[in-house]
Design a protein around this motif. Structure first.
Motif, short mmCIF file in Angstrom:
data_model
loop_
_atom_site.label_atom_id
_atom_site.label_comp_id
_atom_site.label_asym_id
_atom_site.label_seq_id
_atom_site.Cartn_x
_atom_site.Cartn_y
_atom_site.Cartn_z
N GLU A 80 -11.54 3.24 4.11
CA GLU A 80 -10.23 2.69 4.45
C GLU A 80 -9.83 3.20 5.83
OE1 GLU A 80 -8.16 2.14 0.10
OE2 GLU A 80 -8.16 4.16 0.97
N VAL A 129 -6.91 3.50 8.37
CA VAL A 129 -5.45 3.42 8.32
C VAL A 129 -4.86 3.96 9.62
CG1 VAL A 129 -3.40 3.93 6.94
CG2 VAL A 129 -5.67 3.97 5.86
N ALA A 175 -4.46 0.04 18.75
CA ALA A 175 -5.24 -1.01 18.07
C ALA A 175 -6.71 -0.89 18.43
CB ALA A 175 -4.70 -2.39 18.46
N GLU A 208 -10.21 -0.74 16.06
CA GLU A 208 -11.37 -1.61 16.29
C GLU A 208 -12.63 -0.78 16.46
OE1 GLU A 208 -11.60 -4.87 16.29
OE2 GLU A 208 -9.47 -5.29 15.95
N ARG A 268 -9.40 -2.41 6.71
CA ARG A 268 -8.28 -2.05 7.59
C ARG A 268 -6.96 -2.25 6.87
NH1 ARG A 268 -9.99 -4.98 13.27
NH2 ARG A 268 -12.23 -4.90 12.91
N MET A 269 -6.22 -1.17 6.73
CA MET A 269 -4.91 -1.24 6.09
C MET A 269 -3.90 -1.86 7.06
SD MET A 269 -4.87 0.01 2.97
CE MET A 269 -3.18 0.54 2.75
N ARG A 270 -3.11 -2.78 6.55
CA ARG A 270 -2.11 -3.45 7.38
C ARG A 270 -0.91 -2.55 7.66
NH1 ARG A 270 -5.13 -6.97 4.84
NH2 ARG A 270 -5.44 -9.07 5.67
N LYS A 271 -0.58 -1.67 6.71
CA LYS A 271 0.54 -0.74 6.87
C LYS A 271 0.12 0.61 6.28
CE LYS A 271 4.25 -4.19 6.27
NZ LYS A 271 5.44 -4.53 5.45
N GLU A 272 0.64 1.68 6.85
CA GLU A 272 0.36 2.98 6.26
C GLU A 272 1.24 3.19 5.04
OE1 GLU A 272 1.24 6.41 8.65
OE2 GLU A 272 3.06 5.55 9.48
N TYR A 306 -2.88 5.17 0.34
CA TYR A 306 -3.62 4.01 0.85
C TYR A 306 -3.81 2.95 -0.24
CZ TYR A 306 -4.53 8.06 3.80
OH TYR A 306 -4.38 9.20 4.52
#
Length: 317
Positions: A153, A155, A162, A166, A181-185, A189
């Protein structure tokens, strides 16, 4: 931050279960590994763990140049920071400890070196807060055994670039992992939050005398666990709705969400409950050591990975 740095040396701070798993995976992929652990037996523990994992990695297939001899143990965080192209921190799960340690690593390595933490639930925004270059700090949370399970994961914190996400994801892919890839912390998780819900329910069932630890494991191993290996939770329930899919499943079984089927608040971890869990799993282990169980687990995982490999990315006809 440079985007074209070639990662040849993985730096590890912390060489326990997770750190040694990272070491084994990286060595099997033909990388150099430089590691530090403050424990008096840190080096011996790390070397032994890599040795125990190596037969499984040989079965999976070693990359060109893979060798256990490419592991170098050093005596300080600063030596790791100076030598590595990518650093994976694996210290105990204490926010204050990780915050200071990441700042120490950050102060000693070049500005284009990514620093990833193997934290299993701390917020990256908090543990990157004392770094001079928080933009290159990210969570890279793996799963045990790290040398076999591909999920990691990724995060970002509030100040993570960004580009860091990547590059970290690209590195993990290069060593055979599947970055998520987590969209929000969020604390815990994704995967651990799902596992925690199941774990809390298991503790309640044992605590109330409804099931043994073996009953609970059998309930997963011989049932939903087989589906989870290739289908996951949401697609499994989509199929549970028949031709109507998820829509029909939710319409039909949605009211059951109001029933008292689960208890998400953890039970009090009394001495009695602790002893039941310990005694139950000891009976399941049946005299086998942790190292023996790890080798058996690895064999089972490899067989499952090999069996699923031809269909993992297929779509049903």
């Amino acid at each position: 931050m440079s985007t074209d740095r070639i990662i040849k040396t993985l730096g590890l701070v912390g060489g326990g279960v997770i750190g040694s798993g990272w070491a084994a995976r990286a060595l099997a992929q033909g990388l150099d590994v430089v590691a530090y652990d403050p424990a008096p037996a840190g080096e011996a523990t790390l070397v032994a763990a890599v040795e125990n994992a190596w037969p499984a990695l040989e079965r999976m297939g070693l990359a060109e140049g893979a060798s256990r001899d490419r592991l170098r143990f050093v005596r300080s965080v600063a030596e790791v920071a100076a030598a590595a192209d990518f650093i994976q921190e694996n210290a105990p799960e204490r926010e204050e400890l990780k915050r200071g340690l990441l700042a120490e690593i950050d102060a000693g390595c070049g500005p284009d070196v990514i620093i990833a933490s193997s934290s299993s639930g701390l917020l990256p925004s908090r543990i990157q807060s004392e770094c001079r270059h928080p933009e290159r700090v990210v969570i890279g949370h793996p799963f045990n055994p790290v040398y076999l399970l591909p999920l990691v994961e990724v995060v970002p914190g509030e100040r993570t670039a960004a580009e860091t996400v990547e590059r970290a994801a690209a590195f993990y892919r290069s060593i055979g992992m599947r970055p998520l890839r987590m969209r929000k912390e969020i604390e815990g998780y994704l995967s651990d939050r799902l596992q925690e819900a199941l774990w809390r329910e298991a503790l309640h069932l044992v605590n109330e005398g409804i099931a043994t630890t073996e009953d609970i494991d059998d309930a997963i191993v011989y049932g939903p666990g087989l589906r989870y290996a290739f289908m996951g939770t949401c697609l499994t329930f989509h199929l549970a709705g028949g031709a109507g899919g998820m829509a029909h499943m939710l319409d039909q079984f949605g009211p059951a969400l109001k029933l008292p089927w689960t208890k998400l608040v953890a039970p009090e971890l009394t001495r009695e409950l602790r002893d039941r869990m310990v005694e139950g799993t000891a009976a399941q282990a049946d005299g086998r050591s942790v190292a023996e169980l790890e080798r058996w687990r690895d064999d089972c995982l490899i067989r499952l990975i090999e069996a699923l490999a031809p269909v993992r990315h297929e779509r049903p006809a």
